[in-house]
Design a protein around this motif. Structure first.
Motif, PDB file in Angstrom:
ATOM      1  N   PRO A 150     -15.340   5.413  -3.903  1.00 10.08           N
ATOM      2  CA  PRO A 150     -14.782   4.075  -3.744  1.00 10.08           C
ATOM      3  C   PRO A 150     -13.262   4.112  -3.737  1.00 10.08           C
ATOM      4  N   LEU A 151     -12.675   3.161  -3.058  1.00 11.77           N
ATOM      5  CA  LEU A 151     -11.214   3.067  -3.044  1.00 11.77           C
ATOM      6  C   LEU A 151     -10.751   2.268  -4.260  1.00 11.77           C
ATOM      7  N   PRO A 152      -9.613   2.611  -4.811  1.00 12.01           N
ATOM      8  CA  PRO A 152      -9.139   1.946  -6.027  1.00 12.01           C
ATOM      9  C   PRO A 152      -8.504   0.595  -5.701  1.00 12.01           C
ATOM     10  N   ALA A 153      -9.355  -0.400  -5.457  1.00 12.32           N
ATOM     11  CA  ALA A 153      -8.862  -1.683  -4.950  1.00 12.32           C
ATOM     12  C   ALA A 153      -7.798  -2.310  -5.860  1.00 12.32           C
ATOM     13  N   ASP A 154      -8.006  -2.224  -7.160  1.00  7.20           N
ATOM     14  CA  ASP A 154      -7.042  -2.853  -8.068  1.00  7.20           C
ATOM     15  C   ASP A 154      -5.674  -2.186  -7.982  1.00  7.20           C
ATOM     16  N   LEU A 155      -5.710  -0.865  -7.939  1.00  7.65           N
ATOM     17  CA  LEU A 155      -4.450  -0.135  -7.877  1.00  7.65           C
ATOM     18  C   LEU A 155      -3.727  -0.400  -6.570  1.00  7.65           C
ATOM     19  N   LEU A 156      -4.517  -0.647  -5.524  1.00  7.10           N
ATOM     20  CA  LEU A 156      -3.896  -0.833  -4.211  1.00  7.10           C
ATOM     21  C   LEU A 156      -3.069  -2.107  -4.153  1.00  7.10           C
ATOM     22  N   LYS A 157      -3.377  -3.024  -5.037  1.00 10.16           N
ATOM     23  CA  LYS A 157      -2.671  -4.297  -4.983  1.00 10.16           C
ATOM     24  C   LYS A 157      -1.385  -4.296  -5.789  1.00 10.16           C
ATOM     25  N   SER A 158      -1.072  -3.174  -6.383  1.00 14.41           N
ATOM     26  CA  SER A 158       0.011  -3.214  -7.360  1.00 14.41           C
ATOM     27  C   SER A 158       1.219  -2.389  -6.957  1.00 14.41           C
ATOM     28  N   GLY A 159       1.576  -2.482  -5.704  1.00 14.19           N
ATOM     29  CA  GLY A 159       2.640  -1.624  -5.195  1.00 14.19           C
ATOM     30  C   GLY A 159       4.026  -1.884  -5.740  1.00 14.19           C
ATOM     31  N   THR A 160       4.244  -3.008  -6.403  1.00 15.32           N
ATOM     32  CA  THR A 160       5.614  -3.295  -6.816  1.00 15.32           C
ATOM     33  C   THR A 160       5.734  -3.600  -8.307  1.00 15.32           C
ATOM     34  N   GLN A 161       4.815  -3.109  -9.089  1.00 15.30           N
ATOM     35  CA  GLN A 161       4.963  -3.295 -10.530  1.00 15.30           C
ATOM     36  C   GLN A 161       5.787  -2.154 -11.121  1.00 15.30           C
ATOM     37  N   THR A 162       6.386  -2.428 -12.253  1.00 19.09           N
ATOM     38  CA  THR A 162       7.223  -1.411 -12.890  1.00 19.09           C
ATOM     39  C   THR A 162       6.358  -0.396 -13.629  1.00 19.09           C
ATOM     40  N   SER A 163       6.622   0.871 -13.373  1.00 21.33           N
ATOM     41  CA  SER A 163       5.962   1.943 -14.109  1.00 21.33           C
ATOM     42  C   SER A 163       6.937   2.496 -15.138  1.00 21.33           C
ATOM     43  N   TYR A 164       6.408   2.905 -16.287  1.00 23.50           N
ATOM     44  CA  TYR A 164       7.256   3.397 -17.371  1.00 23.50           C
ATOM     45  C   TYR A 164       6.921   4.846 -17.711  1.00 23.50           C
ATOM     46  N   ASP A 183      13.704   7.313  -1.167  1.00 23.27           N
ATOM     47  CA  ASP A 183      13.159   7.423   0.184  1.00 23.27           C
ATOM     48  C   ASP A 183      11.803   6.752   0.369  1.00 23.27           C
ATOM     49  N   ARG A 184      11.393   6.027  -0.633  1.00 24.15           N
ATOM     50  CA  ARG A 184      10.128   5.319  -0.474  1.00 24.15           C
ATOM     51  C   ARG A 184      10.339   3.928  -1.025  1.00 24.15           C
ATOM     52  N   VAL A 185      10.508   2.977  -0.165  1.00 27.53           N
ATOM     53  CA  VAL A 185      10.743   1.625  -0.639  1.00 27.53           C
ATOM     54  C   VAL A 185       9.541   0.761  -0.315  1.00 27.53           C
ATOM     55  N   TYR A 186       8.879   0.336  -1.356  1.00 28.37           N
ATOM     56  CA  TYR A 186       7.695  -0.490  -1.162  1.00 28.37           C
ATOM     57  C   TYR A 186       8.117  -1.938  -0.996  1.00 28.37           C
ATOM     58  N   ILE A 187       7.586  -2.600  -0.006  1.00 27.92           N
ATOM     59  CA  ILE A 187       7.898  -4.022   0.156  1.00 27.92           C
ATOM     60  C   ILE A 187       6.607  -4.826   0.215  1.00 27.92           C
ATOM     61  N   PRO A 188       6.608  -5.977  -0.415  1.00 34.89           N
ATOM     62  CA  PRO A 188       5.454  -6.861  -0.285  1.00 34.89           C
ATOM     63  C   PRO A 188       5.395  -7.420   1.139  1.00 34.89           C
ATOM     64  N   TYR A 189       4.223  -7.783   1.554  1.00 29.41           N
ATOM     65  CA  TYR A 189       4.062  -8.294   2.908  1.00 29.41           C
ATOM     66  C   TYR A 189       4.935  -9.526   3.160  1.00 29.41           C
ATOM     67  N   ASN A 190       5.072 -10.343   2.146  1.00 28.65           N
ATOM     68  CA  ASN A 190       5.897 -11.559   2.275  1.00 28.65           C
ATOM     69  C   ASN A 190       7.285 -11.281   2.847  1.00 28.65           C
ATOM     70  N   THR A 191       7.827 -10.130   2.467  1.00 28.62           N
ATOM     71  CA  THR A 191       9.178  -9.779   2.888  1.00 28.62           C
ATOM     72  C   THR A 191       9.310  -9.732   4.411  1.00 28.62           C
ATOM     73  N   LEU A 282      -0.375  -2.705   2.785  1.00 25.33           N
ATOM     74  CA  LEU A 282      -0.569  -1.280   2.515  1.00 25.33           C
ATOM     75  C   LEU A 282      -0.199  -0.445   3.732  1.00 25.33           C
ATOM     76  N   TYR A 283      -0.683  -0.897   4.874  1.00 24.27           N
ATOM     77  CA  TYR A 283      -0.438  -0.153   6.103  1.00 24.27           C
ATOM     78  C   TYR A 283       1.063  -0.029   6.372  1.00 24.27           C
ATOM     79  N   LEU A 284       1.749  -1.143   6.249  1.00 25.89           N
ATOM     80  CA  LEU A 284       3.190  -1.139   6.538  1.00 25.89           C
ATOM     81  C   LEU A 284       3.956  -0.245   5.570  1.00 25.89           C
ATOM     82  N   ASN A 285       3.407  -0.064   4.371  1.00 25.77           N
ATOM     83  CA  ASN A 285       4.106   0.750   3.383  1.00 25.77           C
ATOM     84  C   ASN A 285       3.715   2.226   3.415  1.00 25.77           C
TER      85      ASN A 285
END
Ligand SMILES: [Zn+2]
Length: 896
Positions: A150-164, A183-191, A282-285
């Protein structure tokens, strides 16, 4: 994730029925005001057009619409502009289609709907799979589906949360929010919602993206048909954007029927789990954009010098063309740019064809010249991450990828932008000590004026492992302040020749384990010719002492680190055994063909300080090895454990062997201890002491490579093991270490380790019960007598049950032994006849040492004595298992 509220169908009923004359006028886009024949060459005009794309109900366009209102509906009477408006209106209606979400549907309906859809999909998959494989059963297809991860659906939605990232005490070392990721800038689709980037990708990659079920049966069918027409090779792929996203998530790009079926299934599932726009995000990122750029934001900055949110239509069309073949359309090459422009026109054409843009926009875009420029403003990443943070994060990404079958990009996004917590093993007091040491110029260059004009300055890398856990406690990758991210980490990433530093782990300890030698074994340091390539040339020579020193104990041979004795022992055990034991301590050089040169640390593939330090932990742990690790766990924002590292010990050496080797390696830091007239190779530094001057036992080994190019020191206490490489990067030219800087590695090691151990209680090695201490004569390696003389009699450590433990008095000096007979066990469990090393037992080796006539190393590996030891060959089974994952604890007994 927001849907496009402004793209929702308008409530006016007429919007859904073919009476669009009025409503389409209200949505008339601004470009219709401009005469198509004279497009504004300024790309800004496209930009302005785009800004209105998402807010079509703005007053100005409504006003503009009023002026072109026509009363009766007659297609023939519509102007071109009006037809465009109609087209856009319809498009918006289609685009505003609510995305498929699980939640709003009632459960029974969902199951029914899901089931019928599932049956349809299975039929489709089956048909296609049968075609692809020339006939497989339905059971196989179900099998493929059932084994799909299975694909990690929950994790896939969290591209811009802060990791510590935390240290071992739970304090924050660093944090990542997608944007700080190099060199990897994640942007939400809204952007980028208001740009044409999504439309451009949809047009060229997947025109039914907004309505398909994740896969596109029509596309698959046409791929199959084209394959049939072309004897098995489809002329085009059938991949939807959703399928491509699945590939980008999993990293799978294999073309087996199983992978294909699983990819289809995953795409359908992804389409259920996420909204269309979450998939697009996801695709755009994740999409590869040439020059190893990944994602649309990164590419936009790299190629157009701006954020993706500011992309104009022609720029969007260009970028959407790149992923099909990033190298072909690479805008940084002349031909790539030419190809890219050609493809941009195809993209624009397709966008127009399926109604994503108006004719005016299309023409305007065609006439707009693209301006490529790199973003020269400093990246958003102002945070310089430490070597440790970078290493731990990179390991977490790697593990995430390997343990879950994710693509590297997805793993990276989860770790650095997924709101995870990474608990590292970094011990602040260890790291701080290393940080301070690596700021001291005098440690790197005793006389800075001598190195300042060199092409490069001396560098070093150091790794420290906690012996109790096998975890990395600290590391430093280079001199001074770390200037930027992802620079060379000399603690973990270099592969330098180890020189003599590996002798304990690739020659001496393996030979002890195989009952070939002890610390008292007499080895002959004399001229030998062991290089089959140059049989006339003496080989090996000694690094520290150009002359040969004659017969000496193994202990003394290691003390001064001369090479002939090491080569001699390598011949006893064989190169394959050496490789076997190296692989057991995490340094796999099984395929290395360096042969006898390995005894002197001459490998085809060099090593890092981290590898060396980790391998040496096998000694202070009583022969146990666990692979090193830099984090204990990674948990997601819900507290679920995503990754975990626990020590997993394996007994590599008998505890007695680890102890004997440790005691021999103490000699390295000692001065003269007997009549043997030389000091240890790290004498002058001595054993460590804590802040109040109490001794902490210290054992280690130095290393030097030819022409003083690399300097090594690896040493350990009961608490920590540290390894240092010192030298020049040699990026410009090969540079030798000069004069007093030959001590560089040792200086750095002692400076850091003294501080690290300042607060520790005094400690000594714990002697295993089967070890006996005997006085031996350094000239014969046999039991010392009172006739040997006190300067020749030294302590050595032996296994009571070993056939190698001396039973007879020194034949050179004779007399009554200092240690009474019977102190060691006199009935060894292993007799000469069952010991594989009988013919080359150390005693006979010392009496008949290899000379010029010694067999060339090529034949060594095939001899009966040189095979990797099996359990049958080893007389004793390891019994000293760790208690609850804890290796032998350091003794807190003060030294006598
Ligand atoms: Zn003697």
């Amino acid at each position: 994730m927001n849907k496009r509220p402004e793209d929702q169908p308008q409530t006016t009923p007429s919007n859904r029925t073919p009476q669009p004359a009025q409503t389409n006028n209200q949505e008339k886009p601004e470009p219709s005001q401009k005469p198509v024949a004279s497009p504004d060459k300024d790309s800004g005009s496209i930009s302005r057009v785009k800004k209105n794309k998402g807010s079509s109900n703005g007053g100005s366009s409504a006003k503009a619409a009023a002026s072109t209102q026509s009363t009766p509906f007659d297609v023939n009477s519509l102007s071109e502009k009006e037809i465009e408006s109609l087209r856009r209106s319809l498009k918006r209606y289609v685009k505003g289609k609510p995305t498929r979400r699980f939640n709003p549907v009632s459960a029974p309906a969902m199951i029914l709907q899901g089931f019928t859809q599932f049956v349809k999909i299975i039929c489709l998959l089956l048909a296609a799979a049968i075609f692809l494989t020339g006939g497989i059963g339905i059971g196989t297809v179900f099998g493929y589906v059932a084994t799909t991860k299975p694909l990690p659906a929950d994790l896939l939605k969290s591209g811009t949360q802060t990791s510590y990232v935390y240290d071992i005490k739970g304090d924050i070392m660093a944090k990542f929010t997608g944007a700080e990721n190099i060199d990897r800038v994640y942007i939400p689709y809204n952007t980028v919602r208001d740009t044409y980037i999504d439309d451009a990708f949809i047009a060229i990659e997947d025109e039914r993206f907004e309505t398909n079920i994740g896969i596109d049966p029509k596309r698959i069918l046409s791929a199959v048909v084209s394959a049939l027409a072309n004897s098995g090779e489809a002329t085009h792929g059938g991949s939807t954007i959703t399928q491509q996203t699945v590939k980008l998530i999993t990293g799978d790009d294999q073309r087996s029927a199983q992978r294909k079926v699983q990819e289809w299934y995953k795409a359908v599932m992804l389409n259920q789990q996420l909204t269309k726009w979450e998939i697009m995000e996801l695709y755009l990122n994740l999409v590869p954009m040439a020059n190893s750029y990944v994602g649309i934001e990164t590419a936009s900055r790299a190629y157009f010098g701006k954020s993706a949110s500011e992309l104009t239509l022609p720029e969007c069309a260009y970028l959407a063309g790149v992923p099909k073949s990033p190298s072909t359309y690479n805008p940084w090459t002349e031909s790539g740019r030419r190809n890219g422009m050609r493809r941009q026109r195809i993209v624009l054409n397709k966008m127009y064809e399926i109604g994503k843009i108006s004719l005016a926009e299309y023409r305007d875009a065609l006439e707009t010249e693209l301006v490529f420029k790199k973003d020269t403003t400093p990246s958003a990443a102002t945070q310089i991450n430490s070597y440790f943070t970078e290493y731990a994060v990179s390991m977490a990404i790697k593990d995430m990828q390997e343990r879950n079958d994710y693509s590297e990009e997805l793993a990276r996004q989860i770790i650095t932008g997924g709101g995870v917590k990474i608990y590292t093993t970094m011990e602040p007091h260890v790291q701080e000590a290393l940080d301070q040491t690596f700021q001291k110029q005098e440690l790197f260059a005793a006389d800075f004026s001598r190195v300042v004009n060199m092409p490069e300055l001396p560098e070093a890398g150091m790794a420290v492992i906690n012996n109790k856990t096998g975890a990395i406690a600290g590391m430093q990758g280079g001199y001074g302040d770390k200037q930027s991210n992802l620079v060379l980490n000399r603690a973990t990433d270099i592969q330098r020749q180890p020189g003599s530093v590996t002798k304990p782990i690739n020659v001496y300890a393996p030979a002890m384990e195989m009952y070939k030698v002890t610390g008292a074994t007499i080895l002959d340091d004399k001229k030998v010719f062991l290089d089959p390539e140059n049989p006339e040339e003496p080989y090996p020579k000694n690094a520290y002492y150009p002359q040969y020193r004659g017969k000496m104990t193994l202990r003394n041979a290691l003390k001064i680190s001369n090479n002939v004795p090491a080569a001699e022992v390598m011949l006893m055990i064989g190169v394959d055994s050496s490789k076997y034991f190296m692989q057991k301590v995490g340094i796999d050089r099984t395929d290395d063909s360096a042969s006898i040169a390995m005894a002197m640390g001459g490998y085809e593939t060099g090593m890092s300080p981290l590898e060396i330090a980790s391998a040496f932990t096998v000694f202070p742990t009583g022969g146990l090895y666990t692979p090193h690790y830099s984090y204990t766990k990674v948990v997601d924002s819900q507290g679920n454990i995503l990754l975990e590292n626990n020590p997993s010990y394996e007994q590599v050496y008998r505890p007695g062997v680890a102890y004997m080797m440790t005691k021999v390696m103490e000699e390295t830091v000692k001065g003269k201890t007997s009549n043997f007239p030389y000091e240890g190779s790290a004498a002058g530094y001595g054993m460590l002491t804590n802040a109040v001057g109490e001794t902490i036992a210290t054992s280690g080994k130095t290393g030097t490579t030819d022409e003083d190019v690399d300097k090594w020191f690896c040493a350990f206490t009961p608490y920590y093991t540290g390894a240092v490489w010192y030298g020049f990067d040699n990026r410009i030219k090969k540079q030798s270490v000069i004069g007093p800087d030959n001590e560089g590695a040792k200086r750095i090691w002692f400076d850091a380790m003294r501080v690290i151990h300042a607060g520790e209680p005094p400690a000594n090695w714990t002697q295993p019960a089967d070890i006996v201490e005997l006085k031996i004569c350094i000239h014969s390696g046999k039991l010392a007598s009172y006739s040997c003389g006190s300067g020749n009699a030294v302590s050595e450590y032996f296994e009571k049950n070993s056939p190698l433990t001396p039973q007879s008095v020194c034949p050179i000096h004779g007399g009554r032994p200092i240690t009474p007979f019977g102190a060691a066990k006199t009935t060894p469990v292993v007799t000469e006849s069952t010991t594989t090393g009988a013919q080359t037992s150390p005693t006979s080796a010392s009496e008949n040492p290899p000379s010029n006539g010694v067999q060339p190393p090529t034949t060594i590996a095939t001899g009966p004595d040189q095979v990797v030891p099996s359990e049958q060959q080893l007389p004793a089974e390891p019994t000293n298992q760790p208690v609850e994952g804890q290796p032998i604890m350091p003794s807190t007994e003060p030294l006598p």
